[in-house]
Design a protein around this motif. Structure first.
Motif, PDB file in Angstrom:
ATOM      1  N   LYS A 155       0.822  -1.215   0.000  1.00 24.52           N
ATOM      2  CA  LYS A 155       0.000   0.000   0.000  1.00 24.52           C
ATOM      3  C   LYS A 155       0.855   1.264   0.000  1.00 24.52           C
ATOM      4  N   THR A 156       2.105   1.142   0.451  1.00 23.35           N
ATOM      5  CA  THR A 156       2.981   2.310   0.563  1.00 23.35           C
ATOM      6  C   THR A 156       3.915   2.468  -0.626  1.00 23.35           C
ATOM      7  N   VAL A 188       7.965   1.880  -7.197  1.00 23.19           N
ATOM      8  CA  VAL A 188       8.383   1.172  -5.983  1.00 23.19           C
ATOM      9  C   VAL A 188       9.823   1.522  -5.614  1.00 23.19           C
ATOM     10  N   GLU A 189      10.057   1.639  -4.297  1.00 24.70           N
ATOM     11  CA  GLU A 189      11.399   1.818  -3.764  1.00 24.70           C
ATOM     12  C   GLU A 189      11.704   0.710  -2.766  1.00 24.70           C
ATOM     13  N   VAL A 190      12.975   0.338  -2.681  1.00 25.90           N
ATOM     14  CA  VAL A 190      13.398  -0.747  -1.802  1.00 25.90           C
ATOM     15  C   VAL A 190      14.520  -0.265  -0.889  1.00 25.90           C
ATOM     16  N   LEU A 211      12.875  -1.365   9.247  1.00 23.93           N
ATOM     17  CA  LEU A 211      12.318  -1.188   7.904  1.00 23.93           C
ATOM     18  C   LEU A 211      10.818  -0.898   7.973  1.00 23.93           C
ATOM     19  N   MET A 212      10.133  -1.586   8.853  1.00 21.47           N
ATOM     20  CA  MET A 212       8.697  -1.327   8.997  1.00 21.47           C
ATOM     21  C   MET A 212       8.445   0.086   9.509  1.00 21.47           C
ATOM     22  N   ALA A 213       9.327   0.570  10.376  1.00 24.54           N
ATOM     23  CA  ALA A 213       9.184   1.938  10.889  1.00 24.54           C
ATOM     24  C   ALA A 213       9.362   2.977   9.784  1.00 24.54           C
ATOM     25  N   GLN A 214      10.063   2.594   8.713  1.00 22.16           N
ATOM     26  CA  GLN A 214      10.255   3.481   7.567  1.00 22.16           C
ATOM     27  C   GLN A 214       9.081   3.417   6.589  1.00 22.16           C
ATOM     28  N   GLY A 215       8.094   2.566   6.872  1.00 23.07           N
ATOM     29  CA  GLY A 215       6.933   2.440   6.000  1.00 23.07           C
ATOM     30  C   GLY A 215       6.967   1.272   5.050  1.00 23.07           C
ATOM     31  N   CYS A 216       7.979   0.429   5.152  1.00 25.19           N
ATOM     32  CA  CYS A 216       8.052  -0.762   4.292  1.00 25.19           C
ATOM     33  C   CYS A 216       6.979  -1.753   4.729  1.00 25.19           C
ATOM     34  N   ASP A 217       6.118  -2.139   3.800  1.00 21.64           N
ATOM     35  CA  ASP A 217       5.027  -3.036   4.188  1.00 21.64           C
ATOM     36  C   ASP A 217       5.111  -4.415   3.527  1.00 21.64           C
ATOM     37  N   VAL A 218       6.227  -4.715   2.859  1.00 23.97           N
ATOM     38  CA  VAL A 218       6.586  -6.076   2.450  1.00 23.97           C
ATOM     39  C   VAL A 218       8.091  -6.201   2.671  1.00 23.97           C
TER      40      VAL A 218
END
Length: 365
Positions: A155-156, A188-190, A211-218
């Motif tokens: 979603k992000t 998409v960014e990784v 990584l999740m705190a940065q908004g990574c959702d996969v």
């Protein structure tokens, strides 16, 4: 299969010598079983790289029965201890060695040179000799497909990877993951966190949470030998996938899938060659077409149209009509990586030391 840890190995070696610890007190005679030793840097658990390697020897045992004796030495740190342990196991008559980590390369190569009757397989390296073969998986073929799935569910538009070491094998996995995601969502960014360890559950979990705190959702768990990343993502409600063996039981809801490796076809062929006296050192780079790499346990949340695209792309990878590394591909620094219509050669892929555009974390120097 005999399984020995570094601690028990050292204790036994101190008391009786390594030959006693391995149950091999002298070189095997012609009528004795072939001693096969697998050495891995982390514990053999129920998932991960070491687990996949050990599982790859099961069909060898089934095929040869008492004609082979398989020993697994687990949790052997890369460095001088590993070199001594590998040297001793071959000196004691175990003439088929599988050195299961990139950091074992130099020591294992010297062992092969000193022991021409032994056959040595080495994971992820590049050196070749008449009795020394490096082997690696084309993980990038599978991570491209999981990238497509990740982009469809994100979603992000921000994806992450917890990665072990910045070696070409893992760099290519991240790059293909990014390119596969961009095939679905070009924006998409990784982000990547390098943990510089094959086995550090606490650090791996911390990296996933960062990584999740940065908004990574996969999150892509890239070469972790534990389910730490997968479990942390499940708890947080974030999709995750990994390499080598299924970790679905640790994330029943948010497991995106697995780029699984089945080493049994390769191991069986190499043991056959050793038994027949036809072993020949060669660089083995194996993927979907070889039956070594497969994408499994894909999540039912993946949209049907994307699933169809994944299956169609997988078929094209298998028949050789598609490569994730066909241009145009732009490097992260904006320069040209692969020209339009050109495809990277195997030699270029196994030496890849740059990220594609969209990977926002610089490679460590």
């Amino acid at each position: 299969m005999t399984k020995i840890t570094r601690r028990t190995l050292i204790q036994a070696a101190a008391a009786t010598g390594l030959a006693g610890a391995l149950g091999a007190q002298r070189a095997f005679a012609a009528d004795e079983p072939l001693g096969i030793t697998l050495v891995v840097p982390s514990p053999i658990g129920d998932v991960g790289w070491g687990h996949a390697l050990a599982a790859g020897l099961e069909p060898v045992k089934q095929a040869y029965g008492d004609k082979v004796k398989v020993t697994v030495l687990e949790n052997i740190a890369e460095g001088p201890d590993a070199d001594r342990i590998m040297n001793k196991t071959v000196a004691d008559g175990n003439n088929f060695l599988i050195a299961g980590s990139f950091g074992y390369q130099n020591g294992a190569f010297q062992i092969a040179r000193r022991n021409p009757k032994a056959s040595v397989l080495h994971a992820s390296g590049y050196m070749v000799a008449p009795n020394f073969s490096p082997f690696a998986a084309k993980y990038f073929q599978g991570t491209y497909l999981l990238g497509m799935a990740a982009a469809a569910l994100s979603k992000t538009g921000k994806l992450g990877s917890v990665s072990a070491f910045a070696i070409p094998e893992l760099i290519t996995s991240i790059n293909a993951f990014t390119l596969g995601a961009q095939a679905v969502n070009p924006d998409v960014e990784v982000s990547v966190v390098w943990v510089n360890s094959w086995f550090d559950p606490a650090q791996e979990q911390d990296a996933a949470k960062a990584l999740m705190a940065q908004g990574c959702d996969v999150i892509f768990s890239n070469a972790q030998d534990t389910p730490s990343v997968i479990s942390a993502c499940e708890e947080a409600g974030v999709y995750a996938f990994n390499l080598n063996s299924s970790m679905k039981k640790y994330a029943p809801e948010k497991y995106l899938g697995c780029v699984a490796t089945d080493w049994s076809p390769y191991f069986k062929a190499q043991v056959d060659a050793h038994m027949n006296g036809t072993f020949k050192g060669a660089n083995a780079f194996l993927g979907v077409a070889d039956g070594v790499v497969a994408v499994i346990d894909l999540n039912d949340d993946i949209p049907a149209d994307i699933m169809d695209r994944i299956k169609a792309t997988e078929a094209r990878i298998a028949d050789g009509s598609f490569s994730p590394f066909t241009g145009p591909i732009t490097k992260a620094d904006g320069s040209e990586g692969v020209a339009s219509g050109e495809t990277m050669t195997t030699e270029q892929i196994v030496a890849m030391d740059w990220h594609v555009k969209g990977v926002t974390t610089p490679l460590p120097k």
